[in-house]
Every structure is written in structure tokens, then in C-alpha cells.
Design a protein around this motif. Structure first.
Motif, PDB file in Angstrom:
ATOM      1  N   ILE A   1       0.825  -1.203   0.000  1.00 47.89           N
ATOM      2  CA  ILE A   1       0.000   0.000   0.000  1.00 47.89           C
ATOM      3  C   ILE A   1       0.859   1.253   0.000  1.00 47.89           C
ATOM      4  O   ILE A   1       0.515   2.263  -0.597  1.00 47.89           O
ATOM      5  CB  ILE A   1      -0.940  -0.021   1.227  1.00 47.89           C
ATOM      6  N   ARG A   2       2.023   1.209   0.654  1.00 47.93           N
ATOM      7  CA  ARG A   2       2.896   2.384   0.691  1.00 47.93           C
ATOM      8  C   ARG A   2       3.616   2.527  -0.643  1.00 47.93           C
ATOM      9  O   ARG A   2       4.792   2.174  -0.789  1.00 47.93           O
ATOM     10  CB  ARG A   2       3.905   2.260   1.838  1.00 47.93           C
ATOM     11  N   ASP A   3       2.887   3.053  -1.621  1.00 49.94           N
ATOM     12  CA  ASP A   3       3.396   3.084  -2.988  1.00 49.94           C
ATOM     13  C   ASP A   3       4.616   3.993  -3.142  1.00 49.94           C
ATOM     14  O   ASP A   3       5.525   3.690  -3.901  1.00 49.94           O
ATOM     15  CB  ASP A   3       2.292   3.542  -3.946  1.00 49.94           C
ATOM     16  N   GLU A   4       4.610   5.116  -2.446  1.00 48.07           N
ATOM     17  CA  GLU A   4       5.633   6.122  -2.712  1.00 48.07           C
ATOM     18  C   GLU A   4       6.995   5.753  -2.130  1.00 48.07           C
ATOM     19  O   GLU A   4       7.988   6.404  -2.446  1.00 48.07           O
ATOM     20  CB  GLU A   4       5.183   7.476  -2.136  1.00 48.07           C
ATOM     21  N   GLU A   5       7.069   4.742  -1.272  1.00 46.59           N
ATOM     22  CA  GLU A   5       8.319   4.409  -0.610  1.00 46.59           C
ATOM     23  C   GLU A   5       9.098   3.362  -1.405  1.00 46.59           C
ATOM     24  O   GLU A   5       8.521   2.449  -1.984  1.00 46.59           O
ATOM     25  CB  GLU A   5       8.044   3.881   0.805  1.00 46.59           C
ATOM     26  N   TRP A   6      10.423   3.525  -1.366  1.00 46.91           N
ATOM     27  CA  TRP A   6      11.286   2.513  -1.970  1.00 46.91           C
ATOM     28  C   TRP A   6      11.322   1.285  -1.065  1.00 46.91           C
ATOM     29  O   TRP A   6      11.454   1.403   0.145  1.00 46.91           O
ATOM     30  CB  TRP A   6      12.699   3.059  -2.153  1.00 46.91           C
ATOM     31  N   GLN A   7      11.206   0.107  -1.675  1.00 48.17           N
ATOM     32  CA  GLN A   7      11.147  -1.144  -0.932  1.00 48.17           C
ATOM     33  C   GLN A   7      12.243  -2.087  -1.411  1.00 48.17           C
ATOM     34  O   GLN A   7      12.664  -2.024  -2.569  1.00 48.17           O
ATOM     35  CB  GLN A   7       9.773  -1.811  -1.106  1.00 48.17           C
ATOM     36  N   ARG A   8      12.672  -2.953  -0.498  1.00 49.29           N
ATOM     37  CA  ARG A   8      13.702  -3.928  -0.825  1.00 49.29           C
ATOM     38  C   ARG A   8      13.076  -5.245  -1.230  1.00 49.29           C
ATOM     39  O   ARG A   8      11.947  -5.567  -0.878  1.00 49.29           O
ATOM     40  CB  ARG A   8      14.630  -4.164   0.369  1.00 49.29           C
ATOM     41  N   LEU A   9      13.855  -6.026  -1.969  1.00 54.60           N
ATOM     42  CA  LEU A   9      13.468  -7.390  -2.282  1.00 54.60           C
ATOM     43  C   LEU A   9      13.718  -8.269  -1.068  1.00 54.60           C
ATOM     44  O   LEU A   9      14.240  -7.818  -0.043  1.00 54.60           O
ATOM     45  CB  LEU A   9      14.251  -7.890  -3.493  1.00 54.60           C
ATOM     46  N   HIS A  10      13.374  -9.541  -1.156  1.00 61.29           N
ATOM     47  CA  HIS A  10      13.540 -10.450  -0.025  1.00 61.29           C
ATOM     48  C   HIS A  10      15.032 -10.667   0.253  1.00 61.29           C
ATOM     49  O   HIS A  10      15.841 -10.750  -0.678  1.00 61.29           O
ATOM     50  CB  HIS A  10      12.870 -11.795  -0.334  1.00 61.29           C
ATOM     51  N   PRO A  11      15.420 -10.781   1.534  1.00 63.12           N
ATOM     52  CA  PRO A  11      16.846 -10.980   1.848  1.00 63.12           C
ATOM     53  C   PRO A  11      17.457 -12.242   1.256  1.00 63.12           C
ATOM     54  O   PRO A  11      18.684 -12.314   1.099  1.00 63.12           O
ATOM     55  CB  PRO A  11      16.852 -11.042   3.386  1.00 63.12           C
ATOM     56  N   LEU A  12      16.626 -13.250   0.932  1.00 64.78           N
ATOM     57  CA  LEU A  12      17.161 -14.475   0.335  1.00 64.78           C
ATOM     58  C   LEU A  12      17.352 -14.363  -1.175  1.00 64.78           C
ATOM     59  O   LEU A  12      17.798 -15.322  -1.808  1.00 64.78           O
ATOM     60  CB  LEU A  12      16.235 -15.652   0.637  1.00 64.78           C
ATOM     61  N   SER A  13      17.018 -13.210  -1.754  1.00 65.67           N
ATOM     62  CA  SER A  13      17.187 -13.049  -3.194  1.00 65.67           C
ATOM     63  C   SER A  13      18.612 -13.293  -3.663  1.00 65.67           C
ATOM     64  O   SER A  13      18.828 -13.952  -4.688  1.00 65.67           O
ATOM     65  CB  SER A  13      16.716 -11.648  -3.618  1.00 65.67           C
ATOM     66  N   PRO A  14      19.651 -12.798  -2.946  1.00 66.14           N
ATOM     67  CA  PRO A  14      21.019 -13.088  -3.403  1.00 66.14           C
ATOM     68  C   PRO A  14      21.327 -14.573  -3.449  1.00 66.14           C
ATOM     69  O   PRO A  14      22.015 -15.044  -4.362  1.00 66.14           O
ATOM     70  CB  PRO A  14      21.892 -12.358  -2.366  1.00 66.14           C
TER      71      PRO A  14
END
Length: 530
Positions: free
Chosen positions: A6-19
Motif C-alpha cells: 500500500i505504501r506506494d511512494e516508498e522505496w522497498q527492498r526485495l527479499h533478503p534471500l534473493s542473493p
């Protein structure tokens, strides 16, 4: 919907297990290579004299070993090298993850990646064609998914958010579809929803409510495996090997007749690789109706969910190869606006254009009823199983026997209320439907040999895709009549279609807008041979 979405305007990170997931394939390859080196060392240390004939299989004198072999020969050094390699890969991916951000803001989806070489990608929501979920096997183990945003520019303009928690990914997908104005709808429940195609009157727009998906067809993996093996390439390969064995037995030349078999190994490898790729792509196939389109879930190792809106379907084809005929199996393919003829070259186009990899005729009819409800079932029956000059069908005459000695009686076309039907082939039977509003242009072709026989070929051209509708070798006068009739039907259909009924035809895909490209009707007798 999660708070993070819902917080569209904020930058968000991917999941920590992505690497870990992005570097997992590299780590598996390295571990496999190191394990193979250990295994070779183990075999070379065993004295096989008296057990296996032939020379020693050792890898050579110790002085000829390379640096990698010397490291592998010492377990502690090999373990240290492996730990350092894993730490290096994990560190690089961790830094990349720390600098990766995404957000939904200002009417677009944004993704920032890179440390030394930074990249900022944007996809406008009004250009979004589809939002898919991709779940490779490693991501499925950790409950993660990749959100793939497809824009109108084709495969090069895809934006993949890899990876996100599954529930968050599903909520993000729904949120993006809502913002893009492509929200799915909830179907009104019916008792015979599997037998009756839905109509727009049965659909209740509900962007925020959960979608009631009506199952259409599922393909058992066993059937898919048999259908994948029953392919022209594998049948040819088996026939060649069988011929070599027969030759060896008849001529009594023993292994000499099989000397050319090893030369076929590369071809056999690529054939089996292609068959295996198709099995992995279409395994666990399931198609459901979501009102404004169909949702496809498929994949053995990479489980992918995609929704194809009905207004993006440009042409439909049902095909039955010769080797599927005893089993009564069929395949359904479509042309989808924005996908093109080959997709991205890595199987993505095939995923979006195959809506039934293998199924019975009833399965095919259920899929076709959802995608082209304007075509009656009787029309599909005549197009798929009929031949000869049936009522409502215009077919080739005996003058086409020189060009199509087996299928000239079957090749033809028929015009229904909302689409044109074309059929061809006797060994491999094909039937194609193109809605009148999806016809981009028409083409008549006639070379000097066709002109001498008084026949011509009619091409019905929809948006690009794997389907190329064509009626071969109609009588010249009948071909001109078909050209004029379909040209008028297409023009009237495009004028009467509302904005919601017309597909998004973006400039980067090369789709032709009907108002800018309209084929004229050539005069009879003015069709010059090519």
C-alpha cells in the motif's frame, strides 16, 4: 494486501534471500564440478588391474596436474577454496541486494539496481500488458516468487522483481493490475460453468474482491510426457536407429553397420533437450477462466502463473499432428498482442501462445469456447473434422490437386458471425479462427504456376504470432470474392468495436493499426503473377 504494497511512494527492498537464489545456480555448478574432480581422483587412486581391461584410467602423472587438481588432491585446501568461493559469491550478491530498490509511484513501476554500473528501469502502468508470477524451484522451496511486469514494448521491456515473499507478490500483482485498469472480475456462480462459456453479463466487476476462478482444463503430466515423446523429431530418430539395426541384421555385418550411430549423438542430444524443455515448460498445466481472460499455471521447475486478457487474443489455432490422431489429442495456440512470433527467444513466447499443450477434443472445445465465444461449436466441428464443400464452406477446386494432392478437398474457409474460420491439412489437421476485428490486413498471392492453373492463395494477417492463417490455392475468382468479403467484414467490425474490445497496439511491437493500413480490393484480372 500487505502494508508494504500500500505504501506506494516508498522505496522497498526485495527479499533478503534473493542473493542466495540468484547465485544458487552458480554455486550448484561449482559444487558439482568440484565433486566430479573428487570422484575422478578417487577412481584414479584405485588399482583396477585385473578388474577392467585396457590401459590405466588415471588422470596422468602427478607432475602434469594443474593447479586445480593439486588443490582438489588436498581436502583441506579444497574445502577452503569452496568456502572462499561461496563467501565471494554471497558477498557480491549481498551488496547487489543492498542497492536494489523498487517502488510503485507516479503511475509507474520503478526498479533500481547496480553498484558500479547503476540501472534505473521504469514501466508506465498504462503500458502494462500483464503481470505474472514466476516461481523457480529454489524460490518455491523458500516460499518466494518473482513478479514479472510485461509492458507493451515486448520482452526487452519486461521488469522482474526477483524475489518477493509469495503472499506479498500476489498482493503486489493484484495491486498493479488494479492500478493499470486490468482488474480481473468475479464470475457469477453457475451450476454448469464448465460446459457454458461465460458472457460479459455474468461478470461482476470487482477490482478489490478475490477472483473466483472457474477451472477449464488440466493436463496430466503422464499425457504430456507421451505427447512430448510423440514428436516428429523423436520418431525420425527412432526410425533411423531401427533402420540401422535392421541393416546390421539383414546384411550380417554386425557392428560395422552401427559405425555411424555415434555421429548421431549430437543430434539426439539436441532433440532430447528440446523435448525435455517442452516438458519442463508445460508440466503441471492448468487453465482457469477469470472472466476477462484466462489464467495459465504451468511449469515443473519454474512454476509460472500468467493471465491473458481476451482482448489481447488475435487468432486461435487447434492442430492435431498425425502421430496424435490415434489418441485423439489436440493442441490449442493463440496469437497474443505484444508477444510476437517467437517471444523473447527463451520460451516465454511459447508459454503465452500455447493455451493447451495437449488435450482431448472436448478439452480443446472448452478452451476455444472461452477464447472465441462468437464461434459456434458446430463451426469448430466443421473446421476441425470436416472436408469437402460443406454448407457455408468455400474450398479449393480440383485445379489445386497439383499443389495439394492430399489436402485440396479440405483446404477452405468459412465466415461466421464474428470470425473467419480457415482449415487445412490432411495428415496434420489445422483449424484457425480470426475475429473480424482482429484482421490487420489481407493479402492475395499468385505466382506464374498458380496463374496457369487459375488459383491464388489468400493470407489473413492478424497481429504477429505463431499462427499464420492462410487458405491455399482457391480459384482466382473465389479468392477475390473472399478478399472483398473479409475486407468489408473487418472494416465494419473495427468500426463497431468499442475501446474495451480493441487490443492495445503499441508502436514498439510493430502492430499495424487498421486506420493506417487497410488493404484495398484488387480488381479481378489485375492480380499480377509474382
Amino acid at each position: 494486501m500487505t502494508e508494504a504494497v500500500i505504501r506506494d511512494e516508498e522505496w522497498q527492498r526485495l527479499h533478503p534471500l534473493s542473493p542466495l537464489l540468484r547465485g544458487g545456480v552458480v554455486l550448484i555448478a561449482v559444487i558439482g564440478y568440484v565433486a566430479s574432480q573428487f570422484f575422478d581422483r578417487f577412481l584414479s587412486s584405485i588399482n583396477l588391474d585385473g578388474i577392467l581391461p585396457g590401459p590405466d584410467i588415471g588422470i596422468g602423472p602427478a607432475g602434469e596436474d594443474g593447479a586445480l587438481e593439486q588443490v582438489v588432491a588436498h581436502p583441506f585446501l579444497a574445502l577452503l577454496a569452496l568456502v572462499l568461493l561461496v563467501a565471494g559469491v554471497a558477498g557480491v550478491n549481498w551488496v547487489a541486494w543492498r542497492f536494489a530498490r523498487f517502488r510503485v509511484a507516479g503511475g509507474q513501476v520503478e526498479l533500481r539496481t547496480g553498484v558500479l554500473f547503476r540501472q534505473h528501469r521504469q514501466v508506465r502502468l498504462e503500458r502494462v500488458q500483464a503481470v505474472e508470477l514466476s516461481r523457480p524451484i529454489l524460490a518455491r522451496l523458500f516460499g518466494l516468487a518473482s513478479v514479472v511486469v510485461q509492458s507493451a514494448g515486448g520482452s526487452d521491456s519486461q521488469l522482474a522483481l526477483s524475489f518477493i515473499d509469495l503472499r506479498r507478490a500476489e498482493a503486489l500483482r493484484e495491486h498493479l493490475l488494479t492500478l493499470a485498469g486490468q482488474s480481473e472480475v468475479v464470475l457469477a456462480p453457475t451450476d454448469d460453468s464448465m460446459a457454458t462459456p461465460p458472457t460479459m453479463g455474468d461478470a461482476v466487476p470487482s477490482p478489490r474482491a478475490p477472483v473466483v476462478a472457474v477451472p477449464v482444463v488440466e493436463v496430466p503430466n503422464g499425457r504430456l510426457f507421451v505427447a512430448t515423446i510423440l514428436h516428429g523429431s523423436t520418431i525420425f530418430l527412432v526410425a533411423v536407429l531401427f533402420g540401422a539395426l535392421i541393416t546390421a541384421g539383414v546384411l550380417s555385418v554386425g557392428p560395422l553397420a552401427l559405425a555411424g550411430v555415434p555421429a548421431m549423438l549430437p543430434a539426439a542430444f539436441f532433440i532430447l533437450l528440446g523435448r525435455g524443455k517442452e516438458m519442463l515448460t508445460h508440466g503441471n498445466f492448468r487453465l482457469v477462466d477469470v472472466g476477462t481472460g484466462v489464467r495459465v499455471t504451468e511449469g515443473l521447475t519454474d512454476l509460472r502463473t500468467m493471465t491473458i486478457p481476451l482482448n489481447r487474443v488475435q487468432a486461435l489455432e487447434v492442430v492435431q499432428p498425425l502421430w496424435w490422431r490415434p489418441l485423439g489429442w489436440w493442441r490449442v495456440r493463440v496469437n497474443v498482442a505484444g508477444v510476437g512470433s517467437s517471444g523473447s527467444g527463451d520460451g516465454e513466447g511459447e508459454r503465452e501462445t500455447t493455451l493447451l499443450p495437449v488435450g482431448t477434443f472436448d478439452d480443446a472445445l472448452r478452451v476455444l469456447a472461452r477464447l472465441a465465444p462468437q464461434v459456434p461449436v458446430s463451426g469448430w466441428n466443421d473446421a476441425v473434422l470436416g472436408e469437402g464443400p460443406q454448407p457455408g464452406w468455400q474450398t479449393s477446386s480440383a485445379r489445386a490437386r497439383l499443389f495439394d494432392p492430399l489436402s485440396w478437398r479440405r483446404n477452405g474457409w468459412s465466415d461466421t458471425e464474428g470470425a473467419v474460420l480457415l482449415r487445412s491439412g490432411r495428415l496434420t489437421r489445422r483449424a484457425v479462427a480470426v475475429p473480424h476485428a482482429r484482421i490487420q490486413s489481407l493479402t492475395l498471392q499468385q505466382d506464374w504456376l498458380q496463374a496457369s492453373r487459375g488459383v491464388a492463395t489468400l493470407h489473413v494477417i492478424p497481429a504477429p504470432g505463431p499462427i499464420s492463417p492462410v487458405v491455399d490455392h482457391l480459384d482466382t475468382e473465389a479468392a477475390h470474392d473472399a478478399f472483398a468479403r473479409l475486407n468489408e467484414r473487418a472494416r465494419d467490425a473495427r468500426r463497431g468495436a468499442g475501446p474495451a474490445d480493441l487490443p492495445l497496439a503499441p508502436d514498439p511491437t510493430g502492430l499495424v493499426d487498421w486506420t493506417q493500413h487497410r488493404s484495398g480490393v484488387p480488381e479481378p484480372g489485375r492480380l499480377d503473377p509474382l
